[in-house]
Design an enzyme around this catalytic site. Structure first.
Site, mmCIF file in Angstrom:
data_model
loop_
_atom_site.group_PDB
_atom_site.id
_atom_site.type_symbol
_atom_site.label_atom_id
_atom_site.label_comp_id
_atom_site.label_asym_id
_atom_site.label_seq_id
_atom_site.Cartn_x
_atom_site.Cartn_y
_atom_site.Cartn_z
ATOM 1 C CD GLU A 109 -2.991 0.950 2.226
ATOM 2 O OE1 GLU A 109 -3.796 0.033 1.951
ATOM 3 O OE2 GLU A 109 -3.093 1.655 3.236
ATOM 4 C CD GLN A 166 -7.765 -1.200 10.607
ATOM 5 O OE1 GLN A 166 -6.771 -1.126 9.890
ATOM 6 N NE2 GLN A 166 -8.527 -0.178 10.909
HETATM 7 C C1 LIG Z 1 -8.230 -2.039 4.179
HETATM 8 C C2 LIG Z 1 -8.648 -0.652 4.599
HETATM 9 C C3 LIG Z 1 -8.339 0.438 3.777
HETATM 10 C C4 LIG Z 1 -8.706 1.745 4.156
HETATM 11 N N1 LIG Z 1 -8.395 2.801 3.328
HETATM 12 C C5 LIG Z 1 -8.804 4.065 3.639
HETATM 13 C C6 LIG Z 1 -8.546 5.172 2.771
HETATM 14 O O1 LIG Z 1 -7.928 5.041 1.724
HETATM 15 N N2 LIG Z 1 -8.988 6.400 3.146
HETATM 16 C C7 LIG Z 1 -9.688 6.598 4.308
HETATM 17 O O2 LIG Z 1 -10.089 7.737 4.591
HETATM 18 N N3 LIG Z 1 -9.954 5.558 5.156
HETATM 19 C C8 LIG Z 1 -9.533 4.307 4.853
HETATM 20 N N4 LIG Z 1 -9.809 3.252 5.698
HETATM 21 C C9 LIG Z 1 -10.506 3.506 6.973
HETATM 22 C C10 LIG Z 1 -12.055 3.385 6.821
HETATM 23 O O3 LIG Z 1 -12.517 4.419 5.983
HETATM 24 C C11 LIG Z 1 -12.657 3.498 8.236
HETATM 25 O O4 LIG Z 1 -12.337 2.360 8.979
HETATM 26 C C12 LIG Z 1 -14.150 3.801 8.298
HETATM 27 O O5 LIG Z 1 -14.477 4.112 9.656
HETATM 28 C C13 LIG Z 1 -15.079 2.670 7.885
HETATM 29 O O6 LIG Z 1 -15.031 2.453 6.548
HETATM 30 P P1 LIG Z 1 -15.817 1.175 5.922
HETATM 31 O O7 LIG Z 1 -15.709 1.302 4.457
HETATM 32 O O8 LIG Z 1 -15.375 -0.065 6.560
HETATM 33 O O9 LIG Z 1 -17.321 1.528 6.396
HETATM 34 P P2 LIG Z 1 -18.667 0.704 6.466
HETATM 35 O O10 LIG Z 1 -18.582 -0.603 5.749
HETATM 36 O O11 LIG Z 1 -19.747 1.642 6.029
HETATM 37 O O12 LIG Z 1 -18.801 0.392 8.033
HETATM 38 C C14 LIG Z 1 -18.668 1.407 9.013
HETATM 39 C C15 LIG Z 1 -19.519 1.066 10.226
HETATM 40 O O13 LIG Z 1 -20.909 1.154 9.870
HETATM 41 C C16 LIG Z 1 -21.575 -0.092 10.071
HETATM 42 N N5 LIG Z 1 -22.517 -0.265 8.949
HETATM 43 C C17 LIG Z 1 -22.206 -0.578 7.669
HETATM 44 N N6 LIG Z 1 -23.336 -0.615 6.928
HETATM 45 C C18 LIG Z 1 -24.363 -0.318 7.759
HETATM 46 C C19 LIG Z 1 -25.776 -0.197 7.593
HETATM 47 N N7 LIG Z 1 -26.346 -0.402 6.407
HETATM 48 N N8 LIG Z 1 -26.531 0.140 8.673
HETATM 49 C C20 LIG Z 1 -25.954 0.359 9.907
HETATM 50 N N9 LIG Z 1 -24.624 0.243 10.114
HETATM 51 C C21 LIG Z 1 -23.839 -0.080 9.061
HETATM 52 C C22 LIG Z 1 -20.466 -1.142 10.086
HETATM 53 O O14 LIG Z 1 -20.837 -2.291 10.820
HETATM 54 C C23 LIG Z 1 -19.334 -0.356 10.742
HETATM 55 O O15 LIG Z 1 -19.500 -0.333 12.128
HETATM 56 C C24 LIG Z 1 -9.426 1.950 5.366
HETATM 57 C C25 LIG Z 1 -9.699 0.851 6.210
HETATM 58 C C26 LIG Z 1 -9.318 -0.436 5.833
HETATM 59 C C27 LIG Z 1 -9.627 -1.590 6.739
#
Ligand SMILES: Cc1cc2nc3c(=O)[nH]c(=O)nc-3n(C[C@H](O)[C@H](O)[C@H](O)COP(=O)(O)OP(=O)(O)OC[C@H]3O[C@@H](n4cnc5c(N)ncnc54)[C@H](O)[C@@H]3O)c2cc1C
Length: 285
Positions: free
Chosen positions: A17, A173
């Protein structure tokens, strides 16, 4: 190449990355790091995306460089929490024009002054990307549960919704205890999530990283890890060697347990990518 095609190859592979420059002035140093990491010929390289949108334009530029100039598969991250639908459509058009086929679709961390906008969750972004065309879409997952979820069961229900919306692979993560990852794998497979899982490993090579890692990810730090940091932390050279060895052990253990896809959070550090790759080179083929 779409990463789903790559994942069909049933063999151990490493990806790295990088993050885009935060300012124009750091473009050159980031470019050099990207070039060196690409020279290791990883299975793919991912490029992060600033959730606030500030540096987001560079993500596409770096991903394009990785693919076109260095011939390495590129995965561009895209976040939605601070975006509207038009901005997402514009970014997808940029990616399409740049020939980037793979997107890691993320929500992004909610800012302190968060006001709900057009996107609340990554699943909504995934739906829009799916409608927009022929992209290969990945998402994030959390072996130790996302900090906003009340329990892992709830988090896995939302993860399954994300996969059902069109997410074709998941990257974890960072974690420092493989047992937590294996436990998570068992639970998600039981919940019917069958897409490829890429294990995310962060080599911790200086003691000052540890506090920030805990704040960002909330990852559990096993005793063997905290002992390492306590003992070697004050000596930068020793801490570097110990951190590379710790991450290498995690990766070897993952490969030995049939987890073939490991993503290294190499954080624009070519020497970290190089040293990890060197340590497992005989396993990669
Ligand atoms: C591999 C990886 C790469 C990353 N890269 C970046 C990056 O490039 N830039 C950056 O800014 N951040 C990045 N992050 C951090 C990430 O944006 C954060 O962890 C963020 O808080 C959650 O993103 P997510 O896409 O997992 O969210 P989601 O999948 O939307 O989940 C977030 C929370 O909401 C809950 N949730 C999901 N869908 C629903 C629903 N329909 N109803 C109610 N609750 C729901 C989930 O259970 C979880 O608790 C990365 C994280 C990882 C693991």
């Amino acid at each position: 190449m779409k990463l789903t095609e790559l994942f069909k190859q049933d063999r151990p592979m490493l990806s790295f990355e990088v993050f885009p420059p935060k300012t124009d002035s750091s473009w050159e140093s980031v470019s050099q790091a990207v070039q060196k990491i690409a020279g290791l010929k990883p299975s793919y390289m991912s490029v992060t995306y600033g959730a606030g949108g500030g540096t987001s334009r560079y993500t596409v530029d770096i991903a394009k460089k990785i693919k076109r100039e260095y011939g390495v598969n590129a995965l561009a991250h895209l976040t939605c929490v601070s975006s509207d639908r038009q901005t997402v459509q514009d970014r997808l058009e940029d990616l399409r024009t740049a020939g980037i086929e793979n997107i890691l679709a993320l929500r992004g961390d909610r800012p302190q002054d968060y006001v709900p906008g057009e996107y609340r969750y990554a699943g909504e972004l995934i739906e829009d990307i799916k409608k927009a065309g022929d992209f290969c879409i990945g998402g994030a997952c959390y072996p130790e549960c996302h900090p906003e979820s009340s329990c892992q069961k709830e988090d896995i229900v939302h993860l399954k919704q994300k996969v059902d919306a069109g997410c074709e692979f998941l990257t974890t993560q960072m974690f420092f205890d493989n047992a937590l990852f294996y436990n998570f794998m068992y639970k998600i497979r039981e919940a019917g999530i069958t897409v490829p899982i890429v294990a995310g490993i962060m080599p911790v090579t200086n003691a000052s990283q540890v506090k920030r890692i805990c704040e960002l990810s909330g990852s559990f730090l096993p005793r063997s890890f905290t002992e390492m940091v306590d003992h070697f932390g004050p000596d930068p050279k020793a801490m570097y060697a110990a951190g590379i060895a710790y991450a290498t052990n995690q990766i070897v253990n993952l490969f030995a347990n049939g987890i073939n896809h490991v993503h290294v959070y190499s954080m624009n550090k070519p020497e970290v990518a190089r040293d990890i790759q060197k340590n497992v080179d005989g396993i990669l083929h």
